[in-house]
Design a protein around this motif. Structure first.
Motif, PDB file in Angstrom:
ATOM      1  N   PRO A  91      -8.863   6.879  -0.175  1.00  0.00           N
ATOM      2  CA  PRO A  91      -7.861   6.049   0.507  1.00  0.00           C
ATOM      3  C   PRO A  91      -8.510   5.083   1.490  1.00  0.00           C
ATOM      4  O   PRO A  91      -9.654   5.287   1.915  1.00  0.00           O
ATOM      5  N   ILE A  92      -7.767   4.051   1.854  1.00  0.00           N
ATOM      6  CA  ILE A  92      -8.284   3.104   2.843  1.00  0.00           C
ATOM      7  C   ILE A  92      -8.218   3.685   4.249  1.00  0.00           C
ATOM      8  O   ILE A  92      -8.878   3.207   5.165  1.00  0.00           O
ATOM      9  N   LEU A 146      -3.036   0.167   9.127  1.00  0.00           N
ATOM     10  CA  LEU A 146      -3.006  -0.214   7.718  1.00  0.00           C
ATOM     11  C   LEU A 146      -2.835  -1.708   7.493  1.00  0.00           C
ATOM     12  O   LEU A 146      -3.341  -2.266   6.508  1.00  0.00           O
ATOM     13  N   ALA A 156       0.869  -1.177   0.000  1.00  0.00           N
ATOM     14  CA  ALA A 156       0.000   0.000   0.000  1.00  0.00           C
ATOM     15  C   ALA A 156       0.907   1.229   0.000  1.00  0.00           C
ATOM     16  O   ALA A 156       2.033   1.195   0.502  1.00  0.00           O
ATOM     17  N   THR A 157       0.416   2.299  -0.574  1.00  0.00           N
ATOM     18  CA  THR A 157       1.157   3.556  -0.631  1.00  0.00           C
ATOM     19  C   THR A 157       0.694   4.477   0.488  1.00  0.00           C
ATOM     20  O   THR A 157      -0.514   4.647   0.696  1.00  0.00           O
ATOM     21  N   GLU A 214      -3.053  -1.653  -5.849  1.00  0.00           N
ATOM     22  CA  GLU A 214      -2.972  -1.727  -4.388  1.00  0.00           C
ATOM     23  C   GLU A 214      -3.559  -0.464  -3.763  1.00  0.00           C
ATOM     24  O   GLU A 214      -3.641   0.579  -4.402  1.00  0.00           O
ATOM     25  N   PRO A 215      -4.008  -0.545  -2.500  1.00  0.00           N
ATOM     26  CA  PRO A 215      -4.618   0.603  -1.824  1.00  0.00           C
ATOM     27  C   PRO A 215      -3.606   1.675  -1.443  1.00  0.00           C
ATOM     28  O   PRO A 215      -2.395   1.483  -1.540  1.00  0.00           O
ATOM     29  N   TYR A 216      -4.130   2.811  -1.002  1.00  0.00           N
ATOM     30  CA  TYR A 216      -3.268   3.894  -0.542  1.00  0.00           C
ATOM     31  C   TYR A 216      -3.903   4.563   0.674  1.00  0.00           C
ATOM     32  O   TYR A 216      -5.094   4.396   0.950  1.00  0.00           O
ATOM     33  N   SER A 240       4.999  -3.810   4.099  1.00  0.00           N
ATOM     34  CA  SER A 240       3.931  -3.765   3.096  1.00  0.00           C
ATOM     35  C   SER A 240       3.548  -2.335   2.710  1.00  0.00           C
ATOM     36  O   SER A 240       2.690  -2.133   1.853  1.00  0.00           O
ATOM     37  N   LEU A 241       4.196  -1.331   3.336  1.00  0.00           N
ATOM     38  CA  LEU A 241       3.859   0.070   3.074  1.00  0.00           C
ATOM     39  C   LEU A 241       4.963   0.771   2.286  1.00  0.00           C
ATOM     40  O   LEU A 241       6.138   0.665   2.626  1.00  0.00           O
ATOM     41  N   LEU A 257      -4.066  -6.249   2.870  1.00  0.00           N
ATOM     42  CA  LEU A 257      -2.644  -6.145   3.160  1.00  0.00           C
ATOM     43  C   LEU A 257      -2.119  -7.296   3.997  1.00  0.00           C
ATOM     44  O   LEU A 257      -0.917  -7.418   4.214  1.00  0.00           O
TER      45      LEU A 257
END
Length: 237
Positions: free
Chosen positions: A98-99, A230, A2-3, A69-71, A27-28, A236
């Protein structure tokens, strides 16, 4: 993956978040936003208002939103204000939200408006005294006039942007906000619960030891909160 896009506070550059590199969950992907007029964008004209700042930041957020992928978005103080405005801009443009959105070091828009101050209009000495009182700025900055002369226009431009901001009446954001604040931060106006009506999902309110710059003072705990929030997102895990 994720961003995580991070927007700096008044006077800050992308550098203030680069210290999180290696501390965030694997994962970020950290993307520190560089605002016009500082850091790698030194010499570019400052934003005249929040609208210009949001327009400048939107391509970065659109790019993140276009990925599979989510952000998530994080902003502290002025950065918190810009993230809030970015969220509304995303809705207007029908860009995926965004998530998670972390709003740090700032009260709800209507509370801040009631206590609006024109610090940017003060003479240099008084303006710098106010800035010193916030903490977070290296002491050597105020001891070197050449460095200060370079930094002062950035601070004034940012404080002007925040001081002249006027919130609009809009529908609540269709998500849940995470509100962060320092227990001793006297710059935050109103109760953190005042943020509740601004999002249909309500708010998670998290207090940290420290003043306005608790994000640095309690960096480990702040990053831990981001990681926990997150990585709890199913995509994720």
């Amino acid at each position: 993956m994720a961003t995580l896009i991070c927007v700096p506070y008044a006077g800050g550059s992308a550098q203030v978040y680069k210290r999180w590199t290696g501390k965030l969950h694997p994962s970020l992907r950290l993307v520190p936003a560089e605002l016009a007029g500082r850091g790698s964008r030194m010499g570019q004209p400052f934003y005249r208002n929040t609208t210009e700042a949001v327009q400048d930041l939107m391509p970065m957020v659109r790019e993140a939103a276009s990925r599979p992928e989510p952000y998530a978005l994080f902003g502290h103080s002025m950065g918190s204000l810009l993230v809030y405005e970015l969220l509304h801009a995303l809705i207007e443009e029908k860009v995926p939200l965004p998530i998670a959105a972390f709003l740090s070091g700032r009260g709800a828009p209507h509370c801040e408006l009631e206590q609006q101050r024109r610090l940017h209009e003060l003479p240099d000495d008084k303006f710098l005294d106010e800035v010193k009182g916030l903490g977070g700025m290296p002491a050597e900055l105020f001891q070197h006039r050449e460095l200060l002369n370079l930094f002062l226009p950035i601070l004034r431009a940012d404080f002007k942007l925040v001081g002249e901001y006027e919130p609009q009446k809009r529908k609540p954001l269709p998500l849940r906000l995470t509100i962060l604040s320092g227990k001793e931060d006297s710059t935050v106006k109103g109760l953190l619960s005042e943020w509740e009506p601004y999002a249909t999902g309500g708010c998670d309110r998290v207090l940290f030891e420290g003043g306005h710059f608790f994000v640095h003072e309690q960096e480990k705990d702040v990053v831990s909160l981001i990681n926990k929030t997150l990585t709890e997102v199913p995509a994720l895990i």
